[in-house]
Design an enzyme around this catalytic site. Structure first.
Site, PDB file in Angstrom:
ATOM      1  N   ASN A 174      -2.377  -3.516   8.705  1.00 42.52           N
ATOM      2  CA  ASN A 174      -3.451  -4.416   8.651  1.00 42.52           C
ATOM      3  C   ASN A 174      -3.437  -4.608   7.668  1.00 42.52           C
ATOM      4  O   ASN A 174      -2.953  -3.930   5.877  1.00 42.52           O
ATOM      5  CB  ASN A 174      -4.746  -4.063   9.566  1.00 42.52           C
ATOM      6  CG  ASN A 174      -4.779  -5.561  10.021  1.00 42.52           C
ATOM      7  OD1 ASN A 174      -5.177  -5.822   9.663  1.00 42.52           O
ATOM      8  ND2 ASN A 174      -4.971  -4.902  11.355  1.00 42.52           N
TER       9      ASN A 174
ATOM     10  N   ARG B 196       0.961  -0.784   0.085  1.00 40.03           N
ATOM     11  CA  ARG B 196      -0.141  -0.236   0.211  1.00 40.03           C
ATOM     12  C   ARG B 196       0.717   1.439   0.362  1.00 40.03           C
ATOM     13  O   ARG B 196       0.837   2.580  -0.561  1.00 40.03           O
ATOM     14  CB  ARG B 196      -1.029  -0.149   1.373  1.00 40.03           C
ATOM     15  CG  ARG B 196      -1.403   1.084   1.583  1.00 40.03           C
ATOM     16  CD  ARG B 196      -2.895   1.280   0.375  1.00 40.03           C
ATOM     17  NE  ARG B 196      -3.447  -0.366   0.421  1.00 40.03           N
ATOM     18  CZ  ARG B 196      -4.423  -0.039  -0.650  1.00 40.03           C
ATOM     19  NH1 ARG B 196      -4.466   1.129  -1.649  1.00 40.03           N
ATOM     20  NH2 ARG B 196      -5.526  -0.448  -1.018  1.00 40.03           N
TER      21      ARG B 196
ATOM     22  N   HIS C   4      -4.950  -3.094   4.879  1.00 39.17           N
ATOM     23  CA  HIS C   4      -5.639  -1.711   3.796  1.00 39.17           C
ATOM     24  C   HIS C   4      -3.747  -1.591   3.322  1.00 39.17           C
ATOM     25  O   HIS C   4      -3.830  -2.009   2.474  1.00 39.17           O
ATOM     26  CB  HIS C   4      -6.276  -0.651   4.127  1.00 39.17           C
ATOM     27  CG  HIS C   4      -6.517   0.089   2.901  1.00 39.17           C
ATOM     28  ND1 HIS C   4      -5.186   1.138   2.955  1.00 39.17           N
ATOM     29  CD2 HIS C   4      -7.448   0.149   1.537  1.00 39.17           C
ATOM     30  CE1 HIS C   4      -5.976   1.516   1.632  1.00 39.17           C
ATOM     31  NE2 HIS C   4      -7.174   1.255   1.320  1.00 39.17           N
ATOM     32  N   CYS C   5      -2.916  -1.452   4.631  1.00 39.45           N
ATOM     33  CA  CYS C   5      -1.413  -2.097   4.299  1.00 39.45           C
ATOM     34  C   CYS C   5      -0.490  -2.999   3.560  1.00 39.45           C
ATOM     35  O   CYS C   5       0.230  -2.521   3.111  1.00 39.45           O
ATOM     36  CB  CYS C   5      -0.791  -1.592   5.866  1.00 39.45           C
ATOM     37  SG  CYS C   5      -1.525  -0.452   6.656  1.00 39.45           S
ATOM     38  N   ILE C   6      -1.993  -3.709   3.417  1.00 39.04           N
ATOM     39  CA  ILE C   6      -0.737  -5.157   3.053  1.00 39.04           C
ATOM     40  C   ILE C   6      -1.364  -5.363   1.549  1.00 39.04           C
ATOM     41  O   ILE C   6      -0.987  -6.368   0.611  1.00 39.04           O
ATOM     42  CB  ILE C   6      -0.471  -6.233   3.958  1.00 39.04           C
ATOM     43  CG1 ILE C   6      -1.978  -6.905   4.130  1.00 39.04           C
ATOM     44  CG2 ILE C   6      -0.437  -5.918   5.288  1.00 39.04           C
ATOM     45  CD1 ILE C   6      -2.284  -8.343   4.082  1.00 39.04           C
TER      46      ILE C   6
END
Lengths: 371, 371
Positions: A354, A93, A356-358
């Site tokens: 989390n 992300r 969304h970040c990955i």
């Protein structure tokens, strides 16, 4: 593919909202033992669950370092495409490109500068040379031309767009002195407008409490459900340091309008109870100079806002917390046409982010390729 | 993507002729200094010319190790897609997958075993761990399922197919004791029939003189122009050791029929004059135990047959030799609908192969993807 020195605004491209249709999604395989406990094995199992889940709905590609390629290929399901790509850590992300589209079927990437969340000042790992190349490399993989924004440090998780003229970010991150210290707020806003092709930037003051790795990324704090409608992480506990941050953001958002002049509807998404790193979790992490330590008792920046919006589904991090159900309920109401898929994701949170970040979506072209 | 334990024949897939329509082409960036003189720089320039040429006609992807990624991206033209992929050397014809299609738009890869042309017995470099993974990785890149033929050592350059039931190979290579020592000729033929889905295998006895790196790959010796029609490398010089090899192959081929019962038309493609490695060329190569030496005065296996057949063109290696013109003339006659593009390719030959050896086509699906 070409590196472009123009901007998306100049060329009539815009970044679509994450809730618009996707062509596919990318994830980077976790492995660094100074961030992912026990050699990354527990995190890998959760990443597999996330990737296999997404692969049921959209084209899923997992990028992996050479030394983990065979293991990743063997652990991931057959619907997942596994591609080698050197990386320093798994936050695509942030290290990946943002994609922009035009109305004639065009798709291009933006390759932002990346300095591991603060470079030599406050970056959370060193070096970050591979990660700085991820943006351009993913664009090559997609076979699209790339806007060269390398002189502007930006992580994709520090912005959200509604696809309709508005960007949402946090001052805490974008004005941090370790990203673009020589740029004023106005200059940064102008950059966002040029590259995302938006007319308005909403500046939430701060992100989630203890989200220190990222300096308060917006994608852990608030998200666009659709134009004019936002979810915001929330707590009613006035003694929780998160409280004043959420109230501050709420008051800011309800008093703002978006690019189209809409007043924003703000939905409160109740956060999980404070989540602390255990001794056993801390013990699994290599201690390395220059990497951020994972100390027992440290509070993590847990939030349900950090979900991925995909074609027909929401991949939602849950924590075996009483508020899990409340989050599922709210998102079921907000996204009546999408499956809400809860994934136990404490392991990703332990690494500092989390779901969304990955993840990083590739938006669908507006007209089919072959016509 | 899936690894399949069935075979293309079982599933109704076949390997198309190289002259059938392509979806794209792959090349691997050259760099190893014990094979490519002067750190690979002269070879890289020729690879750039080949890749940029092909990119004018079909989708061109160049695969490159991490440490050469930026340099390769900067040297290659904007129509070329550059993707990171760890490799030991640049012969994707041999380390890469072969692709098979069916009549309903299906495309799959075959991931052969690879042991660097002879493994620990007579292999030309060590280790070859990255190269053995290239086949599967390219299939993942293409997003296609892969037939697992890892227990059968085969280089793509050691076979040619006419797409119409016939495979052509050499006994010198496929029966070499360092490939599949425990298999009889009949068992090897059966493998080829199963995986390429052919009914007949033509066994030319030997490849080109001094093609010792590959043990006489067919792709330097003979090629299918179309079903029923073959070019064969040739010399009229009875004192050249190549003479008896070409005569032997000629006599074999004209006395054989293909799978469809056709008598083969064999065109003589006159080879360049003997090409010897110069002192200066030899001096540019790192001397490393376990890698094949490049000694001054050694004769190279120069051949015009080692050309790439692409969509609407032929990429033809030339050598500043009087026979260059003759080769261009013959191929112009044989391929009236294709541009014949001569590329000065001594530099590739110095590394042990030529344009065909460094390319791998992906055949076009028989019906468009989106229908």
């Amino acid at each position: 593919m070409k590196r472009l020195n123009s901007t998306p605004r100049q060329d009539g491209y815009r970044m679509p909202g994450e809730f618009e249709k996707h062509e596919g999604c990318y994830i980077i395989w976790p492995q660094r033992p100074d961030n992912w406990r026990y050699g990354g094995k527990p995190a890998q199992r959760v990443f597999v669950e996330v990737a296999n889940t997404i692969a049921e709905y959209e084209k899923m590609t997992v990028l992996v370092n050479q030394d983990q390629y065979i293991n990743a290929r063997n652990m991931l399901g057959p619907k997942v495409r596994v591609i080698e790509m050197s990386n320093n850590d798994s936050w695509i992300r942030d290290s990946g490109p943002s994609f922009v589209v035009n109305e004639r079927g065009g798709l291009r990437g933006i390759d932002w500068g990346f300095n591991a969340y603060g470079g030599l000042v406050e970056g959370i790992y060193f070096p970050w040379d591979y990660d700085d190349l991820i943006g351009g490399k993913v664009c090559e993989l997609e076979g699209v031309d790339t806007y060269n924004a390398a002189d502007f440090i930006l992580e994709g998780g520090s912005i959200h767009v509604d696809g309709d003229g508005t960007c949402m970010t946090t001052e805490e991150c974008l004005l941090a002195p370790d990203r673009n210290p020589d740029m004023s707020k106005e200059e940064i806003e102008e950059k966002l407008k040029e590259y995302l092709n938006v007319e308005k930037v909403l500046w939430i003051p701060r992100g989630v409490y203890k989200d220190e790795d990222t300096n308060g990324h917006v994608d852990n704090m608030a998200n666009f459900v659709r134009p004019g409608e936002v979810v915001l992480t929330w707590t009613d506990d006035v003694n929780d340091p998160q409280y004043e941050r959420s109230v501050e953001a709420y008051n800011y958002l309800i008093n703002e309008t978006d690019a189209k002049g809409r007043r924003l509807i703000v939905h409160k998404l109740y956060a999980p109870s404070p989540l602390l790193i255990t001794q056993e979790e801390s013990d699994g992490v290599d201690s390395v100079e220059g990497s951020i330590p994972r100390r027992p008792g440290d509070r993590m920046a847990g939030s349900y806002v950090n979900y991925y919006t995909g074609n027909g589904f929401i991949a939602l991090p849950v924590f075996n917390d009483p508020n899990d159900e409340r989050a599922i309920e709210l998102l079921s109401e907000l996204y009546p046409d999408r499956d809400i898929i809860p994934i136990y994701a404490r392991e990703i949170l332990l690494g500092g982010g989390n779901i969304h970040c990955i993840t990083q979506q590739v938006p669908a072209r507006k007209i089919p390729r072959n016509f």
